[in-house]
Design an enzyme around this catalytic site. Structure first.
Site, PDB file in Angstrom:
ATOM      1  N   VAL A  15       0.836  -1.210   0.000  1.00 46.18           N
ATOM      2  CA  VAL A  15       0.000   0.000   0.000  1.00 46.18           C
ATOM      3  C   VAL A  15       0.870   1.259   0.000  1.00 46.18           C
ATOM      4  O   VAL A  15       0.595   2.223  -0.732  1.00 46.18           O
ATOM      5  CB  VAL A  15      -0.970  -0.007   1.211  1.00 46.18           C
ATOM      6  CG1 VAL A  15      -1.822   1.255   1.209  1.00 46.18           C
ATOM      7  CG2 VAL A  15      -1.846  -1.249   1.184  1.00 46.18           C
ATOM      8  N   ARG A  46      10.835  -1.087   7.532  1.00 47.59           N
ATOM      9  CA  ARG A  46      11.740  -2.018   8.220  1.00 47.59           C
ATOM     10  C   ARG A  46      13.090  -2.083   7.517  1.00 47.59           C
ATOM     11  O   ARG A  46      14.130  -2.097   8.152  1.00 47.59           O
ATOM     12  CB  ARG A  46      11.102  -3.402   8.283  1.00 47.59           C
ATOM     13  CG  ARG A  46      10.380  -3.643   9.598  1.00 47.59           C
ATOM     14  CD  ARG A  46      10.215  -5.134   9.842  1.00 47.59           C
ATOM     15  NE  ARG A  46       9.212  -5.687   8.930  1.00 47.59           N
ATOM     16  CZ  ARG A  46       7.956  -5.924   9.276  1.00 47.59           C
ATOM     17  NH1 ARG A  46       7.552  -5.675  10.500  1.00 47.59           N
ATOM     18  NH2 ARG A  46       7.109  -6.423   8.419  1.00 47.59           N
ATOM     19  N   GLU A 130     -10.131   6.182   5.933  1.00 46.10           N
ATOM     20  CA  GLU A 130     -10.997   5.629   4.879  1.00 46.10           C
ATOM     21  C   GLU A 130     -10.528   4.250   4.428  1.00 46.10           C
ATOM     22  O   GLU A 130     -11.337   3.344   4.182  1.00 46.10           O
ATOM     23  CB  GLU A 130     -11.016   6.583   3.673  1.00 46.10           C
ATOM     24  CG  GLU A 130     -11.867   6.118   2.513  1.00 46.10           C
ATOM     25  CD  GLU A 130     -13.349   6.092   2.866  1.00 46.10           C
ATOM     26  OE1 GLU A 130     -13.944   7.174   3.009  1.00 46.10           O
ATOM     27  OE2 GLU A 130     -13.922   4.996   2.979  1.00 46.10           O
ATOM     28  N   GLY A 135     -11.221  -1.134   1.799  1.00 41.78           N
ATOM     29  CA  GLY A 135     -10.200  -0.672   0.849  1.00 41.78           C
ATOM     30  C   GLY A 135     -10.633   0.482  -0.020  1.00 41.78           C
ATOM     31  O   GLY A 135     -10.794   1.614   0.448  1.00 41.78           O
ATOM     32  N   GLU A 191      -3.272 -14.599   3.373  1.00 44.01           N
ATOM     33  CA  GLU A 191      -2.023 -14.407   4.122  1.00 44.01           C
ATOM     34  C   GLU A 191      -1.480 -15.763   4.578  1.00 44.01           C
ATOM     35  O   GLU A 191      -2.245 -16.717   4.740  1.00 44.01           O
ATOM     36  CB  GLU A 191      -2.310 -13.594   5.394  1.00 44.01           C
ATOM     37  CG  GLU A 191      -3.011 -12.280   5.167  1.00 44.01           C
ATOM     38  CD  GLU A 191      -2.057 -11.173   4.750  1.00 44.01           C
ATOM     39  OE1 GLU A 191      -0.836 -11.373   4.862  1.00 44.01           O
ATOM     40  OE2 GLU A 191      -2.537 -10.139   4.291  1.00 44.01           O
ATOM     41  N   LYS A 206     -13.657  -3.907  10.975  1.00 47.23           N
ATOM     42  CA  LYS A 206     -14.276  -2.974  10.024  1.00 47.23           C
ATOM     43  C   LYS A 206     -15.725  -2.680  10.422  1.00 47.23           C
ATOM     44  O   LYS A 206     -16.190  -1.543  10.334  1.00 47.23           O
ATOM     45  CB  LYS A 206     -14.212  -3.567   8.612  1.00 47.23           C
ATOM     46  CG  LYS A 206     -12.773  -3.739   8.120  1.00 47.23           C
ATOM     47  CD  LYS A 206     -12.710  -4.614   6.873  1.00 47.23           C
ATOM     48  CE  LYS A 206     -11.294  -4.860   6.413  1.00 47.23           C
ATOM     49  NZ  LYS A 206     -11.195  -5.895   5.382  1.00 47.23           N
TER      50      LYS A 206
HETATM   51  N1  HSE Z   1      -7.238  -9.194   4.395  1.00 45.04           N
HETATM   52  C1  HSE Z   1      -8.355  -8.339   4.136  1.00 45.04           C
HETATM   53  C2  HSE Z   1      -9.322  -9.033   3.190  1.00 45.04           C
HETATM   54  C3  HSE Z   1      -8.000  -7.016   3.549  1.00 45.04           C
HETATM   55  O1  HSE Z   1      -9.091 -10.172   2.812  1.00 45.04           O
HETATM   56  O2  HSE Z   1     -10.321  -8.433   2.856  1.00 45.04           O
HETATM   57  C4  HSE Z   1      -7.421  -6.104   4.584  1.00 45.04           C
HETATM   58  O3  HSE Z   1      -8.315  -5.897   5.627  1.00 45.04           O
END
Ligand code: HSE
Length: 432
Positions: A15, A46, A130, A135, A191, A206
């Site tokens: 991002v 980092r 926001e 996203g 992830e 969220k």
């Molecule tokens: N990992 C989240 C998703 C996006 O799969 O929607 C970031 O919050």
């Protein structure tokens, strides 16, 4: 034109790089819209030497992200993540120093949003997030600005793209959760540690943010009831279709008798509902407001472009002098709402049972339902002769969750019941 608005960015992952690209490659358009140039002057991450595909040589490097709060910048953009640690330290330091703070960090806002909003207002700094919700879909600006005239009755949405992708593939291919998750990880859609996504925590962060703004309430992440998608089986997606629904991970918040109910759960959504048709990794949010009625927002909830788009929109807002309160009303005016107690939570449910295929098993289930005062809306039963087991899917009329749970527990104790009953929510078309 005025002097440039000076930006410091903490976190140069996907991002962060997206934000640099927009601000550098479309600088003229952004300046025209912002009313002044926007200049990145300081960065922190980092690793300094990594090839990121963008040139960061012209920016002042800070090893310690916290040092950005003392740097000669107007806006700090936090893209590191994490509810505590360096992100929280940077937020606290920046806002106390009167620096505007833009973040994509939903966990930070879900846990510390109230304190950070208070701190921002004390020092006349602006706090914006926001990108933390859905996203690239501008839902926070929609709520705070475009829908500002409305009483929000409910907010619900598909708030996690990873879960929506997994459920979509399970639905299309009849595949098991574990196999689809493993594929999604291999392809980089999920992830390496998918816990926050698949256990519903990311969606709950969220939802808590949206609920706070929607209902003018202090953010209350701890009272979100959260169920993820680990236990969803392909048969549930199949049964959902047979019953005229699609199965989605839905975050939903609404008021019940002056109390706030917030939940994230795998939910059967009727085929005609706007959320039922949202596939793959897309996010979507539906607001029910008075007088506006239903408004629907859909788009990409993650990734470089969508998330950076939202971050830059916040920067432009600040450049234009936007100084509205972070949650739509001043932090001191946000109400401390009670959460609906678990026993008061009502709804419609889908209960799936796998039982031994023997004479009288349907009668045992029926009598358990009767004993718990549960009235049936529909009952599906499927099993192949000679396989030894049969599946029942019960959808009772609207009732309390506690009653369903008690009945499911009693059923689970029956010898003929072969596995833990699956309980899913049903969202009806007329549930606003
Ligand atoms: N990992 C989240 C998703 C996006 O799969 O929607 C970031 O919050």
């Amino acid at each position: 034109m005025q002097d440039p608005l000076k930006i410091g960015i903490a976190g140069l992952g996907t991002v962060g790089v997206g934000v640099i690209k927009i601000l550098e490659q479309t600088a003229e358009r952004i300046a025209a819209r912002a009313g002044r140039p926007i200049a990145i002057t300081h960065v922190s991450a980092r690793t300094r030497g990594k090839d990121r595909g963008v040139d960061i040589g012209g920016y002042t490097w800070c090893d310690d992200p916290g040092a950005l709060a003392d740097a000669p910048v107007d806006v700090i953009v936090e893209l590191m993540g994490g509810s505590d640690g360096p992100a929280l330290v940077l937020a606290q330091k920046s806002l106390s120093a009167g620096k505007h703070f833009v973040t994509a960090n939903k966990a930070l806002i879900a846990h510390h949003g109230q304190a950070l909003a208070e701190s921002a207002e004390r020092s006349k700094a602006v706090l914006r997030f926001e990108a933390a919700v859905a996203g690239g879909i501008p839902v926070i600006k929609a709520l705070c600005d475009g829908l500002a005239a409305n009483e929000i009755v409910s907010v619900q949405g598909i708030l996690n793209g990873t879960c929506n992708y997994i459920l979509s593939v399970m639905d299309q291919e009849g595949a098991d959760f574990g196999d689809v998750l493993a594929d999604a990880q291999r392809l980089g859609y999920a992830e390496a540690d998918p816990t926050f996504d698949i256990d519903g925590i990311d969606a709950a962060h969220k939802l808590a943010i949206l609920a706070a703004i929607s209902f003018g309430a202090q953010i209350d992440f701890d009272s979100v009831s959260v169920d993820g998608i680990r236990a969803v089986s392909p048969v549930d997606l199949d049964y959902a279709r047979q019953l005229g629904y699609r199965l989605k991970l839905i975050g939903r918040a609404h008021m019940v008798d002056g109390m706030l109910e917030q939940r994230v759960a795998p939910t059967l959504v009727p085929v005609g509902h706007p959320l039922a048709a949202v596939e793959d990794s897309f996010n979507a949010i539906v607001f029910e407001g008075v007088p506006v009625g239903q408004t629907v927002f859909e788009g990409r909830g993650a990734g470089e472009g969508p998330t950076a788009s939202a971050v830059v929109a916040d920067i432009i807002d600040i450049a234009r002098g936007g100084d509205a309160p972070a949650f739509g009303v001043p932090a001191a005016a946000l109400k401390k709402l009670s959460a609906t107690p678990t026993e008061a939570r009502q709804g419609r449910f889908y209960v799936r049972l796998t039982v031994e295929d023997e004479v009288g098993v349907a009668a045992s289930i029926a009598s358990l339902m009767r004993d718990h005062g549960i009235s049936m809306d529909s009952l599906l039963q499927r099993g192949e002769a000679g396989k030894g087991e049969v599946t029942f899917v019960l959808t009772p009329h609207r009732c309390a969750l506690s009653v369903i749970e008690a009945a499911a527990e009693a059923r689970a104790a029956l010898e003929v019941v072969l596995s833990k009953p699956a309980i899913l929510r049903i969202q009806d078309q007329d549930d606003v």
